[in-house]
Write an enzyme that holds these catalytic residues in place. Structure first.
Site, short mmCIF file in Angstrom:
data_model
loop_
_atom_site.label_atom_id
_atom_site.label_comp_id
_atom_site.label_asym_id
_atom_site.label_seq_id
_atom_site.Cartn_x
_atom_site.Cartn_y
_atom_site.Cartn_z
N TYR A 56 0.84 -1.19 0.00
CA TYR A 56 0.00 0.00 0.00
C TYR A 56 0.88 1.25 0.00
CZ TYR A 56 -3.73 -3.20 1.61
OH TYR A 56 -4.63 -4.24 1.75
N GLY A 207 -18.60 -3.08 -0.28
CA GLY A 207 -18.59 -3.05 -1.74
C GLY A 207 -17.76 -1.92 -2.29
N ARG A 208 -16.62 -1.66 -1.63
CA ARG A 208 -15.73 -0.53 -1.99
C ARG A 208 -16.48 0.80 -1.96
NH1 ARG A 208 -11.27 -3.31 -3.18
NH2 ARG A 208 -11.53 -5.38 -4.07
N GLY A 209 -17.36 0.90 -0.99
CA GLY A 209 -18.07 2.15 -0.76
C GLY A 209 -19.44 2.23 -1.39
#
Length: 333
Positions: A56, A207-209
């Site tokens: 990351y 859900g990734r936002g």
């Protein structure tokens, strides 16, 4: 916040964790000062599991997390990091590496960046298809024996590899994407975890936002946000998925919570050995997510959620293959 036991080897964390990936990369412009404040607030709320990885920000996220957990805060956290996905000097994807000598090098580098003597949970980010899983996990177990690591985990590993790994060393966790929009773990992986006594860290549980209901188009995303190229955000898929989110919002409104909180509560009720790790860079959303741990759902409510968002109803794959080649481990029999 309530605590949960992950696996059968003694790892205990808060019922919800904090994913730190977006604090350094992928979701737009980083704000390190706000990110540090968010980690501090997480600890205040009883969110103890702090999850990062060496890839990351090409190490930047570990440095940030290390700064945030310096001093007495280190003892409040269950510090988790991952290794095994390589980055190029330009920040691109550089393949996998699970060679034993690299395992040792990667761990030492993470310890330096994090500024700690021991990592609580050390996870293989992706299985290297060129290296026997037994060799990689054997080297990881040596780190435990030397006192550099406390518990071991895998991420996105196929059940075949999970079983092979567990035959070599105690595996405490499997980290997989799991949400109302992504339920592939329920096919075989979850059964393998139950059989072997392994806990689950659920990444991207919102859900990734998208499951928060905060986004209505890709215009709501920053220009450099990698979700802009995601299949589920593409024309022809996005509106179909937002229609599913609207159903969740209606249920959440009747329940007196947000759509995101309902999605997290659903996941917490799916299995006693799962700890969702929603990622956020902001205190506001952290506090909202943490409150989901107090949302109780009845069996009827859980069944209703499954009705309004049927399994496999989401439109589009979770990754664009041309953008993320090989990130999902193959089955190796």
């Amino acid at each position: 916040m309530d605590q949960r036991t992950l696996g059968r080897h003694g790892l205990v964390t808060s019922a919800l964790g904090l994913g730190c990936m977006g604090m350094s990369e992928f979701y737009g412009t980083p704000d390190e000062a706000e990110a540090v404040r968010t980690i501090h607030r997480a600890l205040e709320l009883g969110v103890t599991l702090i999850d990062t990885a060496d890839m990351y920000g090409s190490g930047a996220n570990e440095l940030l997390v290390g700064e945030a957990l310096s001093g007495p805060r280190r003892e409040q956290a269950v510090l988790a990091t991952k290794f095994g996905i390589l980055r190029t000097e330009g920040g691109g994807y550089g393949g996998y590496c699970g060679r034993p000598e690299y395992v040792r090098q990667a761990c030492d580098a993470s310890l330096r960046r994090l500024g700690v003597d021991v990592i609580d949970l050390y996870q293989l980010h992706r299985v290297d298809p060129e290296v026997p899983i037994e060799d990689t996990v054997g080297a990881m177990q040596e780190l435990v024996e030397s006192g550099k690591v406390r518990f071991l985990g895998l991420s996105e590993a196929h059940p075949v590899d999970i079983r092979r790994a567990a035959a070599v060393a105690p595996i405490s966790t499997i980290q997989n994407e799991w949400s109302l929009f992504e339920r592939g773990i329920e096919d075989e992986t979850l059964a393998a975890c139950d059989e072997l006594g392994i806990g689950v860290l659920a990444y991207a549980p919102l859900g990734r936002g998208m499951l928060t209901g905060r986004y209505t188009s890709t215009d709501d995303l920053e220009e450099k946000d990698w979700r802009r190229g995601g299949p589920r955000w593409a024309d022809g898929n996005l509106q179909a998925n937002l229609d599913l989110v609207a159903r969740i919002e209606d249920m959440a409104s009747a329940k007196g919570c947000t759509a995101g909180q309902l999605a997290l509560a659903w996941l917490l009720h799916r299995h006693p050995g799962v700890v969702p790790i929603p990622g956020t860079r902001r205190i506001r959303w952290l506090e909202e997510n943490a409150a989901a741990a107090a949302v109780a759902l009845s069996e009827d409510e859980l069944a209703r959620i499954d009705e309004v968002v049927p399994r496999d109803a989401v439109a589009g794959e979770r990754y664009a293959p041309e953008r993320m080649p090989g990130w999902i481990s193959p089955a190796r029999v």
